[in-house]
Design a protein around this motif. Structure first.
Motif, PDB file in Angstrom:
ATOM      1  N   MET A   1      46.450  -6.350  40.128  1.00 54.85           N
ATOM      2  CA  MET A   1      47.357  -7.484  40.085  1.00 54.85           C
ATOM      3  C   MET A   1      46.920  -8.409  38.955  1.00 54.85           C
ATOM      4  O   MET A   1      45.738  -8.716  38.810  1.00 54.85           O
ATOM      5  N   ARG A   2      47.876  -8.870  38.197  1.00 53.62           N
ATOM      6  CA  ARG A   2      47.580  -9.797  37.106  1.00 53.62           C
ATOM      7  C   ARG A   2      47.271 -11.181  37.682  1.00 53.62           C
ATOM      8  O   ARG A   2      47.790 -11.565  38.719  1.00 53.62           O
ATOM      9  N   GLN A   3      46.430 -11.914  36.981  1.00 52.12           N
ATOM     10  CA  GLN A   3      46.037 -13.253  37.405  1.00 52.12           C
ATOM     11  C   GLN A   3      46.713 -14.295  36.515  1.00 52.12           C
ATOM     12  O   GLN A   3      46.640 -14.197  35.296  1.00 52.12           O
ATOM     13  N   LEU A   4      47.348 -15.276  37.114  1.00 50.11           N
ATOM     14  CA  LEU A   4      47.950 -16.376  36.368  1.00 50.11           C
ATOM     15  C   LEU A   4      46.835 -17.261  35.833  1.00 50.11           C
ATOM     16  O   LEU A   4      45.958 -17.683  36.587  1.00 50.11           O
ATOM     17  N   ILE A   5      46.859 -17.516  34.512  1.00 50.24           N
ATOM     18  CA  ILE A   5      45.822 -18.379  33.944  1.00 50.24           C
ATOM     19  C   ILE A   5      46.399 -19.666  33.363  1.00 50.24           C
ATOM     20  O   ILE A   5      45.678 -20.628  33.162  1.00 50.24           O
ATOM     21  N   LYS A   6      47.705 -19.673  33.085  1.00 50.53           N
ATOM     22  CA  LYS A   6      48.305 -20.857  32.481  1.00 50.53           C
ATOM     23  C   LYS A   6      49.811 -20.810  32.713  1.00 50.53           C
ATOM     24  O   LYS A   6      50.401 -19.745  32.780  1.00 50.53           O
ATOM     25  N   PHE A   7      50.397 -21.990  32.851  1.00 50.50           N
ATOM     26  CA  PHE A   7      51.850 -22.050  32.942  1.00 50.50           C
ATOM     27  C   PHE A   7      52.334 -23.341  32.322  1.00 50.50           C
ATOM     28  O   PHE A   7      51.594 -24.305  32.182  1.00 50.50           O
ATOM     29  N   SER A   8      53.593 -23.344  31.944  1.00 47.87           N
ATOM     30  CA  SER A   8      54.240 -24.563  31.478  1.00 47.87           C
ATOM     31  C   SER A   8      55.709 -24.476  31.835  1.00 47.87           C
ATOM     32  O   SER A   8      56.223 -23.403  32.167  1.00 47.87           O
ATOM     33  N   VAL A   9      56.362 -25.616  31.790  1.00 44.91           N
ATOM     34  CA  VAL A   9      57.785 -25.694  32.097  1.00 44.91           C
ATOM     35  C   VAL A   9      58.464 -26.424  30.958  1.00 44.91           C
ATOM     36  O   VAL A   9      58.011 -27.491  30.540  1.00 44.91           O
ATOM     37  N   THR A  10      59.541 -25.845  30.465  1.00 47.32           N
ATOM     38  CA  THR A  10      60.338 -26.461  29.421  1.00 47.32           C
ATOM     39  C   THR A  10      61.688 -26.855  30.010  1.00 47.32           C
ATOM     40  O   THR A  10      62.299 -26.073  30.738  1.00 47.32           O
ATOM     41  N   VAL A  11      62.115 -28.060  29.696  1.00 47.64           N
ATOM     42  CA  VAL A  11      63.408 -28.540  30.170  1.00 47.64           C
ATOM     43  C   VAL A  11      64.445 -28.254  29.091  1.00 47.64           C
ATOM     44  O   VAL A  11      64.255 -28.616  27.925  1.00 47.64           O
ATOM     45  N   ARG A  12      65.508 -27.576  29.485  1.00 46.06           N
ATOM     46  CA  ARG A  12      66.617 -27.339  28.564  1.00 46.06           C
ATOM     47  C   ARG A  12      67.811 -28.150  29.057  1.00 46.06           C
ATOM     48  O   ARG A  12      67.700 -28.888  30.031  1.00 46.06           O
ATOM     49  N   HIS A  19      57.127 -20.768  31.799  1.00 44.31           N
ATOM     50  CA  HIS A  19      56.350 -19.906  30.912  1.00 44.31           C
ATOM     51  C   HIS A  19      55.053 -19.582  31.654  1.00 44.31           C
ATOM     52  O   HIS A  19      54.236 -20.481  31.879  1.00 44.31           O
ATOM     53  N   LEU A  20      54.880 -18.340  32.063  1.00 43.32           N
ATOM     54  CA  LEU A  20      53.696 -17.920  32.806  1.00 43.32           C
ATOM     55  C   LEU A  20      52.848 -17.025  31.915  1.00 43.32           C
ATOM     56  O   LEU A  20      53.361 -16.094  31.290  1.00 43.32           O
TER      57      LEU A  20
END
Length: 70
Positions: A1-12, A19-20
């Motif tokens: 299983m892949r591990q989440l290391i960073k995320f962000s959210v962009t508002v359109r 963005h994972l």
């Protein structure tokens, strides 16, 4: 299983983009409507609330930090 290391959210204009980034550096983007974004927030909040006392060992007499909203 892949591990989440960073995320962000962009508002359109009409939605949001999650963005994972996994531990291999692979980025996966997901578009979500405002309703879907709210559902994710609600689900995470509910999950964290259910496990908060067990995970963080919060006692009733301990002070609780509250972040100002303004």
């Amino acid at each position: 299983m892949r591990q989440l290391i960073k995320f962000s959210v962009t508002v359109r204009e009409e939605d949001f983009v999650f963005h994972l980034v996994d531990d291999a550096g692979q980025t996966t983007d997901f578009a979500a409507s405002p309703e879907q974004f709210d559902a994710v927030i609600d689900a995470l909040d509910e999950l964290l609330s259910e496990n908060e006392d067990d995970e963080f060992e919060i006692e009733d007499d301990e002070p609780v930090y509250q972040k100002p909203l303004s």
